[in-house]
Design a protein around this motif. Structure first.
Motif, PDB file in Angstrom:
ATOM      1  N   THR A  39      -5.717  -2.509  -4.017  1.00 44.30           N
ATOM      2  CA  THR A  39      -5.300  -2.375  -2.623  1.00 44.30           C
ATOM      3  C   THR A  39      -6.100  -3.318  -1.745  1.00 44.30           C
ATOM      4  OG1 THR A  39      -4.740  -0.049  -2.994  1.00 44.30           O
ATOM      5  CG2 THR A  39      -5.019  -0.755  -0.709  1.00 44.30           C
ATOM      6  N   TRP A  75       8.819   4.819   8.046  1.00 44.52           N
ATOM      7  CA  TRP A  75       7.458   4.266   8.015  1.00 44.52           C
ATOM      8  C   TRP A  75       6.487   5.200   8.740  1.00 44.52           C
ATOM      9  CZ3 TRP A  75       3.486   2.802  11.148  1.00 44.52           C
ATOM     10  CH2 TRP A  75       2.476   2.030  10.557  1.00 44.52           C
ATOM     11  N   VAL A  79      -3.795   4.171   9.463  1.00 46.25           N
ATOM     12  CA  VAL A  79      -3.332   3.010   8.697  1.00 46.25           C
ATOM     13  C   VAL A  79      -4.376   1.905   8.817  1.00 46.25           C
ATOM     14  CG1 VAL A  79      -1.545   1.244   8.437  1.00 46.25           C
ATOM     15  CG2 VAL A  79      -0.903   3.556   9.126  1.00 46.25           C
ATOM     16  N   GLN A 132       0.838  -1.187   0.000  1.00 40.63           N
ATOM     17  CA  GLN A 132       0.000   0.000   0.000  1.00 40.63           C
ATOM     18  C   GLN A 132       0.885   1.253   0.000  1.00 40.63           C
ATOM     19  OE1 GLN A 132      -2.435   0.627   3.475  1.00 40.63           O
ATOM     20  NE2 GLN A 132      -3.874   1.936   2.378  1.00 40.63           N
ATOM     21  N   GLY A 133       0.476   2.228  -0.792  1.00 43.03           N
ATOM     22  CA  GLY A 133       1.254   3.455  -0.852  1.00 43.03           C
ATOM     23  C   GLY A 133       2.492   3.352  -1.716  1.00 43.03           C
ATOM     24  N   GLU A 189      -5.741   5.268   3.177  1.00 45.24           N
ATOM     25  CA  GLU A 189      -6.990   4.860   2.542  1.00 45.24           C
ATOM     26  C   GLU A 189      -7.312   3.394   2.817  1.00 45.24           C
ATOM     27  OE1 GLU A 189      -9.189   4.798  -1.836  1.00 45.24           O
ATOM     28  OE2 GLU A 189      -7.187   5.651  -1.622  1.00 45.24           O
ATOM     29  N   SER A 235       9.365   1.166   0.040  1.00 45.69           N
ATOM     30  CA  SER A 235       8.381   1.289  -1.036  1.00 45.69           C
ATOM     31  C   SER A 235       9.058   1.440  -2.396  1.00 45.69           C
ATOM     32  CB  SER A 235       7.455   2.485  -0.781  1.00 45.69           C
ATOM     33  OG  SER A 235       8.167   3.704  -0.915  1.00 45.69           O
ATOM     34  N   ARG A 264      -1.427  -4.290  -3.749  1.00 43.40           N
ATOM     35  CA  ARG A 264      -0.868  -3.343  -2.779  1.00 43.40           C
ATOM     36  C   ARG A 264      -1.421  -3.670  -1.389  1.00 43.40           C
ATOM     37  NH1 ARG A 264      -0.952   2.473  -6.046  1.00 43.40           N
ATOM     38  NH2 ARG A 264       0.719   1.947  -7.525  1.00 43.40           N
ATOM     39  N   ALA A 301       5.892   8.260   6.659  1.00 40.82           N
ATOM     40  CA  ALA A 301       4.960   8.005   5.565  1.00 40.82           C
ATOM     41  C   ALA A 301       3.527   7.926   6.074  1.00 40.82           C
ATOM     42  CB  ALA A 301       5.346   6.721   4.844  1.00 40.82           C
ATOM     43  N   ASN A 322       6.825   8.467  -1.701  1.00 37.08           N
ATOM     44  CA  ASN A 322       6.590   7.884  -0.381  1.00 37.08           C
ATOM     45  C   ASN A 322       7.917   7.847   0.377  1.00 37.08           C
ATOM     46  OD1 ASN A 322       6.095   6.205   1.848  1.00 37.08           O
ATOM     47  ND2 ASN A 322       4.631   4.943   0.717  1.00 37.08           N
ATOM     48  N   TYR A 372       0.287   8.390   3.379  1.00 42.69           N
ATOM     49  CA  TYR A 372       0.513   7.428   2.298  1.00 42.69           C
ATOM     50  C   TYR A 372      -0.191   6.094   2.521  1.00 42.69           C
ATOM     51  CZ  TYR A 372       3.877  10.424  -0.048  1.00 42.69           C
ATOM     52  OH  TYR A 372       4.464  11.455  -0.742  1.00 42.69           O
ATOM     53  N   PHE A 373      -0.570   5.793   3.753  1.00 41.74           N
ATOM     54  CA  PHE A 373      -1.242   4.526   4.050  1.00 41.74           C
ATOM     55  C   PHE A 373      -2.675   4.751   4.534  1.00 41.74           C
ATOM     56  CE2 PHE A 373       3.287   3.724   5.631  1.00 41.74           C
ATOM     57  CZ  PHE A 373       3.740   3.295   4.390  1.00 41.74           C
TER      58      PHE A 373
END
Length: 287
Positions: free
Chosen positions: A193, A247, A166, A106-107, A258, A117, A138, A250, A112, A255-256
């Motif tokens: 995803t 991490w 997240v 994911q992301g 959704e 990633s 993802r 991010a 990112n 970035y994580f």
């Protein structure tokens, strides 16, 4: 035939187990470093062949006859993982695979700050250039929660850097969803995803953990540099500490964030959420 790499590992092995409940064993092949470790699969009728990302010739042989190939991402920090993935993609194309699926993250998008990633972004680009149909899975974060929460069960505190929402996934759910995609009639093109149904922050996790344990779990935000210094003092090297910090950076940059409904759709039920995972990992740690 469906060929799965990394079938003696956690995600790949669980995916094969779920595939065996959906398609005949003789339609499943695995590509593994050590065929002896896959004897339990061979005994059930799965085609077992030796293959590793470091040996493209062996991979081509292990992929022979495959309509679909699932490439489980490598994670050797000392290797050029993206280059290894590119070789595996080329081997699958040379073997005549009609679709390549890849366990991405994911992301996995440019920019990112989470450094692991980067090979996922590169691999997805290689897939797009491969000339065959492809799917990038993802996956939401599915490592043990203590990796990101720290020793909260012992301390009563989630003392980590600033975070963001997240949708933490469960590896078993991700493996089952992957098997459903591989065995199904519906095609998924490009990135999809697979996450838990809800994204949560550490503040929310602390509240959930408090309810599960019956004691107050406190959320404490630690300054980034102080956290890195604490990690180094506890025995982690600075490069690893800063990689892990990326991490959290991010996560708080969104970035994580959704949560995607696809995994629930594939499973026909709600995936395990953070409360389920905290409860399950607590049971495991008590054994």
């Amino acid at each position: 035939m469906i060929v799965v790499t990394g079938a003696t590992g956690g995600l790949g092995g669980a995916t094969v187990e779920h595939l065996l409940t959906r398609v005949p064993a003789d339609r499943i092949g695995v590509s593994v470093r050590d065929a002896a470790k896959a004897r339990h699969l061979a005994d059930r009728g799965v085609r077992v062949r030796r293959g590793s990302y470091e040996d493209p010739a062996a991979l081509r042989e292990s992929f022979a006859g495959a309509e679909q190939v699932l490439l489980v991402s490598g994670n050797d920090p000392a290797a050029d993982v993206a280059a290894l993935h590119r070789g595996a993609i080329e081997a699958a194309v040379a073997a005549g695979a009609q679709r390549i699926l890849y366990t991405s993250q994911q992301g996995a998008v440019p920019g990112n700050p989470y450094r692991p990633s980067e090979p996922h972004v590169a691999t997805e680009a290689f897939l797009a250039e491969s000339g065959v149909a492809w799917t990038a899975l993802r996956n939401g974060a599915y490592g043990t929660l203590d990796q990101v929460l720290g020793p909260w069960r012992r301390t009563g505190r989630i003392a980590q850097p600033a975070d963001g929402p997240v949708p933490y996934a469960d590896r078993a759910d991700v493996a089952e969803g992957t098997a459903v995609i591989l065995a199904g009639d519906r095609s998924f093109d490009g990135p999809v995803t697979l996450t838990a149904p809800t994204a949560v922050t550490f503040d929310e996790v602390a509240t959930i953990a408090s309810g599960l344990t019956g004691r107050t779990i406190e959320r404490v935000v630690v300054d980034d540099e102080q956290w890195v210094a604490d990690q180094i003092a506890s025995g982690a090297g600075e490069p690893m500490a800063r990689l892990l910090l990326s991490w959290y950076q991010a996560a708080r940059a969104g970035y994580f964030a959704e949560a995607d409904p696809l995994l629930a759709e594939l499973l026909g039920r709600q995936p395990r959420d953070i409360a389920d995972r905290l409860a399950a990992e607590g049971t495991d740690s008590a054994r």
